[in-house]
Design an enzyme around this catalytic site. Structure first.
Site, mmCIF file in Angstrom:
data_model
loop_
_atom_site.group_PDB
_atom_site.id
_atom_site.type_symbol
_atom_site.label_atom_id
_atom_site.label_comp_id
_atom_site.label_asym_id
_atom_site.label_seq_id
_atom_site.Cartn_x
_atom_site.Cartn_y
_atom_site.Cartn_z
ATOM 1 C CB CYS A 240 42.065 -20.053 15.333
ATOM 2 S SG CYS A 240 43.629 -20.493 14.066
ATOM 3 C CG HIS A 241 45.304 -24.994 15.694
ATOM 4 N ND1 HIS A 241 45.439 -26.419 16.554
ATOM 5 C CD2 HIS A 241 44.523 -25.577 14.630
ATOM 6 C CE1 HIS A 241 44.568 -27.126 15.908
ATOM 7 N NE2 HIS A 241 44.085 -26.546 14.760
ATOM 8 C CB THR A 242 46.902 -18.648 15.663
ATOM 9 O OG1 THR A 242 47.333 -19.230 14.582
ATOM 10 C CG2 THR A 242 47.813 -17.554 15.944
ATOM 11 C CG HIS B 101 42.839 -15.062 14.857
ATOM 12 N ND1 HIS B 101 43.202 -15.896 15.921
ATOM 13 C CD2 HIS B 101 43.116 -15.821 13.378
ATOM 14 C CE1 HIS B 101 43.596 -17.178 15.131
ATOM 15 N NE2 HIS B 101 43.319 -16.948 13.915
ATOM 16 C CD GLU B 102 39.401 -18.946 12.736
ATOM 17 O OE1 GLU B 102 38.610 -19.564 12.985
ATOM 18 O OE2 GLU B 102 40.748 -19.306 12.362
ATOM 19 C CB CYS C 96 47.103 -0.047 3.501
ATOM 20 S SG CYS C 96 48.500 -0.275 2.418
ATOM 21 C CB CYS D 296 52.034 -0.415 1.727
ATOM 22 S SG CYS D 296 51.734 -2.277 1.460
ATOM 23 C CB CYS E 37 48.866 -3.000 -0.922
ATOM 24 S SG CYS E 37 48.453 -3.733 0.649
ATOM 25 C CB CYS F 16 49.243 -5.255 3.991
ATOM 26 S SG CYS F 16 48.969 -3.323 4.437
ATOM 27 N NE ARG G 285 55.142 -7.681 8.124
ATOM 28 C CZ ARG G 285 54.555 -8.757 7.790
ATOM 29 N NH1 ARG G 285 53.493 -8.828 7.119
ATOM 30 N NH2 ARG G 285 54.990 -9.880 8.318
ATOM 31 C CB CYS H 297 42.228 -17.621 10.342
ATOM 32 S SG CYS H 297 43.456 -18.519 10.482
ATOM 33 N NE ARG I 139 39.093 -22.400 13.108
ATOM 34 C CZ ARG I 139 40.078 -23.075 12.884
ATOM 35 N NH1 ARG I 139 40.549 -24.281 13.136
ATOM 36 N NH2 ARG I 139 41.185 -22.391 12.289
#
Ligand SMILES: NC(=O)c1ccc[n+]([C@@H]2O[C@H](COP(=O)([O-])OP(=O)(O)OC[C@H]3O[C@@H](n4cnc5c(N)ncnc54)[C@H](O)[C@@H]3O)[C@@H](O)[C@H]2O)c1
Ligand SMILES: [Zn+2]
Ligand SMILES: [Zn+2]
Length: 370
Positions: free
Chosen positions: A40-42, A62-63, A92, A95, A98, A106, A110, A169, A362
């Site tokens: 991914c771009h991130t 992260h994917e 979670c 919180c 959530c 959430c 963090r 994502c 992708r």
């Protein structure tokens, strides 16, 4: 245990695939054998060093999607053999955010996640005893990962994991922007700016919500053709005249819903201007560069246009990613069209090159046998 992973050693340098140590899952954590991961771009943005909150060394990615291997103390919702999609945006279920249906942000982990730690403030990744930080709480450019249970969505074992990973994502971000954030109403007119993974997901989401007219705007004819496949009824080439064209197509009023999925503030402005007076809602999904601002004439807001931002499409991941995967299995979402290249972990840098060349939507890394 030992495993192979793609490490960002230094900003601006190619990732280095190497052997690392991965410690056992602690309380509330899960060991996942990764099967597939989208590029991914991130990931590329963090690798470039432009991201001011970035750090190195770290394992990017992260994917991810994979199979649970082992669970730590207190894990009750997942068991070995379960198929999971990784969530950079956890849920979670306890919180204040959530328990509200107004947001998916959430608050549970963090701060530590932002520092590259697991929730207890330490890392499971290391090399020769030196800790290596986690990335987005996921670090899925690897054969295995350890993640908190609250950041894993249990999905149907029927879904091929190289397709399921795309829901981690961009695809869910686009789908959710239309379904959760905008709550597109049947019969409405939508305009989607950008036909990358996020924009194409928004086109699909608008279609699933029963939109009558879906206009997609991009600079690339190949990408616009993909938008047609996801349900776009009209295609427009982006540029300075596009707002005037949209107003003309809509009797001078603009669209009920507009979506921005380019990350360009000039296009965000167009998306606001293309929204209908009275009730037009502009949903911004793109991530702008640091320090950039969105320029909007306030009169557009006084006369009834609204702007909403959407992180991960407003999806509460553990609840909604499995639902999206079910809709994919039912034939409602064409995921195959997004899978452009398959690469082994060793060719992760090639994934970045393909993305830079805008070759396909992708690239998916194959990390272990399904
Ligand atoms: N909000 C979130 O949680 C979230 C999650 C994932 C990605 N994103 C962001 O969403 C954005 C889109 O991601 P992506 O993976 O789809 O990116 P992408 O680069 O694949 O797609 C962007 C598209 O915009 C098009 N484009 C460029 N200039 C344009 C113009 N003037 N008019 C119309 N289209 C134009 C490009 O041709 C490209 O097809 C990025 O900014 C990304 O960082 C946000
Ligand atoms: Zn991503
Ligand atoms: Zn929470």
């Amino acid at each position: 245990m030992k495993m192979r992973a793609a490490v960002l050693e230094e900003f601006g340098q190619p990732l280095a695939v190497q052997e690392l140590d991965l410690a056992e899952p602690r309380a509330g954590e899960v060991l996942v054998r990764l099967v597939a991961c989208g590029v991914c771009h991130t990931d590329m943005y963090s690798a470039s060093g432009v991201d001011p909150s970035g750090y190195a060394p770290t394992v990017l990615g992260h994917e991810g999607a994979g199979v649970v291997e082992a669970t730590g103390e207190g894990v009750t919702g997942l068991a070995p053999g379960d198929h999971v999609v990784t969530l950079f945006s956890p849920q979670c279920r306890e919180c204040v955010h959530c328990v509200s249906d107004r947001t998916n942000l959430c608050l549970a982990i963090r701060d530590e996640q932002g520092k590259g730690h697991l929730p207890d403030g330490t890392t499971r990744l290391s090399r020769d005893g030196e800790p290596i930080r986690h990335f987005m709480g996921t670090s899925t450019f690897a054969e295995y990962t350890v993640m908190p249970e609250i950041a894993l969505a249990k999905v149907s074992p029927e879904a091929p994991l190289d397709r399921a990973c795309l829901f981690a994502c961009g695809l869910s971000t686009g789908l959710g922007a239309a379904i959760n954030t905008a709550r597109v109403e049947p019969g409405s007119t939508c305009v989607v700016f950008g036909a990358g993974m996020v924009g194409l997901g928004a086109v699909a989401g608008a279609r699933l919500q029963g939109a009558e007219r879906i206009v997609c705007v991009d600079l690339s004819p190949e990408r616009l053709a993909l938008a047609r496949g996801q349900g776009a009824t009209d295609l427009l080439e982006g540029g300075p005249n596009v707002v005037a064209e949209i107003l003309e197509m809509t009797g001078g009023f603009g669209a009920d819903y507009t979506f921005e999925a380019t990350g360009l503030v000039a296009v965000m402005r167009q998306a606001v201007e293309a929204a209908r007076m009275g009730w037009g809602l502009c949903t911004v999904a793109g991530v702008a560069g640091k320090g950039e601002t969105l320029d909007v004439v306030p009169r557009l807001l006084i006369t009834g246009r609204r702007i909403a931002g959407s992180s991960f499409g407003g999806c509460k991941g553990r609840d909604q990613v499995p639902e999206f995967v079910e809709r994919y299995l039912a034939g409602d979402i064409d995921v195959d069209a997004f899978m452009s290249h398959r690469l082994p972990l060793d060719e992760v840098n090639r994934g970045f090159e393909l993305m830079e060349a805008q070759d396909g939507i992708r690239s998916v890394l194959t990390l272990s046998e399904a």
